[in-house]
Motif scaffolding. Structure first.
Motif, short mmCIF file in Angstrom:
data_model
loop_
_atom_site.label_atom_id
_atom_site.label_comp_id
_atom_site.label_asym_id
_atom_site.label_seq_id
_atom_site.Cartn_x
_atom_site.Cartn_y
_atom_site.Cartn_z
N UNK A 110 -42.63 -19.64 117.86
CA UNK A 110 -43.38 -18.62 118.61
C UNK A 110 -44.04 -17.62 117.67
N UNK A 111 -45.17 -17.17 118.06
CA UNK A 111 -45.90 -16.22 117.22
C UNK A 111 -45.49 -14.79 117.52
N UNK A 112 -45.37 -14.02 116.44
CA UNK A 112 -45.09 -12.59 116.63
C UNK A 112 -46.38 -11.88 117.05
N UNK A 113 -46.22 -10.67 117.54
CA UNK A 113 -47.40 -9.89 117.94
C UNK A 113 -48.37 -9.72 116.78
N UNK A 114 -47.77 -9.50 115.60
CA UNK A 114 -48.64 -9.28 114.45
C UNK A 114 -49.42 -10.54 114.11
N UNK A 115 -48.75 -11.66 114.23
CA UNK A 115 -49.46 -12.90 113.95
C UNK A 115 -50.58 -13.14 114.95
N UNK A 116 -50.27 -12.82 116.20
CA UNK A 116 -51.31 -12.96 117.22
C UNK A 116 -52.52 -12.11 116.87
N UNK A 117 -52.21 -10.86 116.50
CA UNK A 117 -53.29 -9.94 116.16
C UNK A 117 -54.12 -10.50 115.01
N UNK A 118 -53.42 -10.93 113.96
CA UNK A 118 -54.14 -11.41 112.78
C UNK A 118 -54.96 -12.65 113.12
N UNK A 119 -54.37 -13.55 113.88
CA UNK A 119 -55.11 -14.75 114.26
C UNK A 119 -56.37 -14.38 115.04
N UNK A 120 -56.19 -13.47 115.97
CA UNK A 120 -57.33 -13.05 116.76
C UNK A 120 -58.43 -12.46 115.90
N UNK A 121 -58.03 -11.56 114.99
CA UNK A 121 -59.03 -10.91 114.15
C UNK A 121 -59.72 -11.93 113.25
N UNK A 122 -58.96 -12.87 112.71
CA UNK A 122 -59.56 -13.90 111.86
C UNK A 122 -60.62 -14.66 112.65
N UNK A 123 -60.27 -15.10 113.86
CA UNK A 123 -61.21 -15.92 114.63
C UNK A 123 -62.43 -15.10 115.04
N UNK A 124 -62.18 -13.89 115.51
CA UNK A 124 -63.32 -13.05 115.88
C UNK A 124 -64.27 -12.87 114.70
N UNK A 125 -63.67 -12.61 113.55
CA UNK A 125 -64.49 -12.36 112.36
C UNK A 125 -65.28 -13.61 111.98
#
Lengths: 346, 346
Positions: B1-16
């Motif tokens: 399972x992904x932590x909140x921080x990982x979710x955030x980072x993944x999201x920011x990477x993809x958005x970027x």
DNA sequence: TTTAGCACTCAAGCTTACAGAGTGCTAACA
DNA sequence: TGTTAGCACTCTGTAAGCTTGAGTGCTAAA
């Protein structure tokens, strides 16, 4: 004036460049069997040809490339009509051998075969619908409020549009309307329909039909057949195969131009006469087509109308082959369309 | 399972990456205001995300790029529905505000606006003609040998084809034929026409019409409405703007695929249900579409039929915006088409 | 658990060197 | 006088070497 040797060299340069898309150098020329002179002699001649503007260098020490003037001269004076392969010819004839009844179908097939055989982009413009004459008018009510108006022309083209019926118009009135329309409009060219409706028929309808004005308006709108005929394309993507368009920016420019059909319409609509016309590079008056040539074949269709068939390719085009193909296909297409038209004129 | 921080980072990477098309590095991420951690921390998290397969490196020391699995996760779990600009919404509504009667016209407009607002390629598939029912049949003789057969359907679609009349068929007989056809065929779905003609009508016609068999054959052929509906495209050339297609070979592969419409048809025809479906990269099962995603919106049209609206873009697509746009447009289009259909059902 | 620091890697850009294809010019030849 | 051989020169393209910058992974300290 060019000497025979210069003519020969120019021809060989252009032929070679059309094949290879690479600048042609004196040494490689002098190695060809057609050319019996040393590279130095060829160099001298090339220098003269360049001075006269028929060929150009891409940089100081590069081989030569045909200029637009060179292509123009080549097309006007050096082109030997190339015999097509029997295979190609029979492929074309087979397309037209079937008896096909739809103009669109025939035209679309022509575009397709043309692009396939040349590997360039083909554009076909059929005869003008505006000159078609009304053969039959029909109105089919669909539901309370709307109906389909259908016009069949003498060439078998069917135009239809849905419209709102004026309030309170019943089946009887529609029947009446259809009768009047058929009595009066059959034989009218589509281009005159609008005027005819308003000038000659307004009074007539006024007497017979309630709400005639709404009906008339609805109908007139329907008759607004587009002035420009549809263009048919074949091999739009064939340009991707041409090395001159490996630069994606140039490709985009060209594609944008093709998408704006009105532009293209102007380029292809033949000004007058029939036959083949070659427009090279800047002669097309269009930045996007600086690296392109457009070869248009205009052919007669029955009753004085004309159609056109065009090939768009790089200036480095196989002019001879393309012209031969256009000749064959435009003759076949002309016959096919004419027979469609004549049938309907009896 | 992904932590909140990982979710955030993944999201920011993809958005970027969706914005810039450039691999995203830990340092540039840690500089973002959303991310309060040092680049080293981010690096550790990225390393984990890579291990789990959500992101990839293009080479050992490059930044990270979303993997297909990453996009899939992003679409399924991280996508926040993006509010569209008011301007876009009103532009869409204005397209559908006019009362338009032709299905083709509405559909074509939808394709156009969709491609213009997204800068990707749009593909629209209207409701299936095969389910339309015959409203009226008409035959218009053109000349001795040929006539136009016209079928109007309950939705206002007009199908027409030219055909050869059997020898010796006169106006009377044609009249009779039309009457029989209308009596018997009105209300028949187009898909059943062929069988209907041969099974139920052969006998009927046999008694009344000379040469009924030729006529029947001709007519049956006409009824052969293509099973696949026409696909409508918008912005075919928009792919030229995507950096992933600066390689002309990839572009050609994709374009070839698009031209072969049957392929595309399979991809877009919704298997079942309505709503939005996202297919990412290899999920499309097509080599040419490895770098593409296809987002399809399927919507209901009156009487149980469905239409689809799709956007084809690079996997690095603005999923959120595209989905919002598809929602708005498919709702509008669904309404517009349904009203066309319902009108005709009364 | 987080961070700072450091060694390491790779792509991309720049420079240099060099081979290959081409030119122009001159002098010799038929 | 037209043709050719020879030579110096030019430009492109490619490969090799170098540098820079952005990025990573790992380790040790906070």
């Amino acid at each position: 004036m060019l000497t025979d040797r210069q003519l020969l060299i120019l021809q060989v340069i252009i032929d070679d460049f059309i094949r290879s898309a690479q600048p042609v150098g004196s040494r490689s020329l002098s190695k060809k069997s057609e050319i019996q002179y040393s590279s130095a002699t060829v160099r001298n001649e090339m220098s003269d040809l360049e001075e006269m503007g028929f060929i150009e260098k891409t940089h100081t020490s590069s081989g030569r490339v045909p200029s637009e003037k060179g292509y123009r001269f080549y097309v006007d004076h050096l082109l030997s009509p190339q015999a097509l392969q029997q295979q190609d010819i029979s492929q074309i004839h087979s397309i037209f051998a079937e008896r096909i009844f739809e103009m669109e179908n025939i035209v679309q097939r022509s575009a397709k075969i043309l692009s396939e055989l040349t590997n360039y982009t083909s554009i076909v413009l059929g005869p003008n619908l505006q000159e078609n004459r009304v053969k039959k008018v029909q109105i089919v009510p669909l539901s309370e409020g709307t109906a389909i108006a259908i016009i069949v022309t003498d060439t078998g083209h069917v135009e239809n549009r849905r419209f709102s019926l004026p309030n309170g118009m019943n089946a009887d009135e529609i029947e009446k309307m259809v009768r009047v329309l058929n009595d009066r409009l059959v034989g009218t060219p589509l281009m005159d329909l609008h005027d005819r409706l308003y000038q000659e028929m307004a009074n007539l309808l006024k007497r017979r039909i309630a709400n005639y004005d709404l009906m008339l308006q609805a109908f007139a709108e329907i008759m607004n057949v587009p002035i420009h005929d549809k263009l048919f394309f074949g091999g739009k993507m064939n340009m991707l195969n041409q090395p001159e368009f490996s630069d994606i920016e140039k490709l985009r420019l060209l594609m944008d131009m093709i998408e704006r059909e009105e532009n293209l319409y102007k380029l292809i609509r033949p000004s007058e006469g029939v036959g083949i016309q070659v427009k090279i590079g800047k002669e097309n008056d269009n930045i996007a087509m600086e690296n392109c040539s457009l070869i248009t074949a205009t052919f007669p269709v029955a009753s004085g109308q004309r159609g056109s068939l065009a090939i768009l390719g790089p200036t480095r085009m196989e002019y001879s082959r393309v012209i031969s193909l256009l000749n064959v296909i435009s003759t076949d297409l002309s016959k096919a369309l004419s027979s469609l038209y004549e049938e309907s004129e009896e």
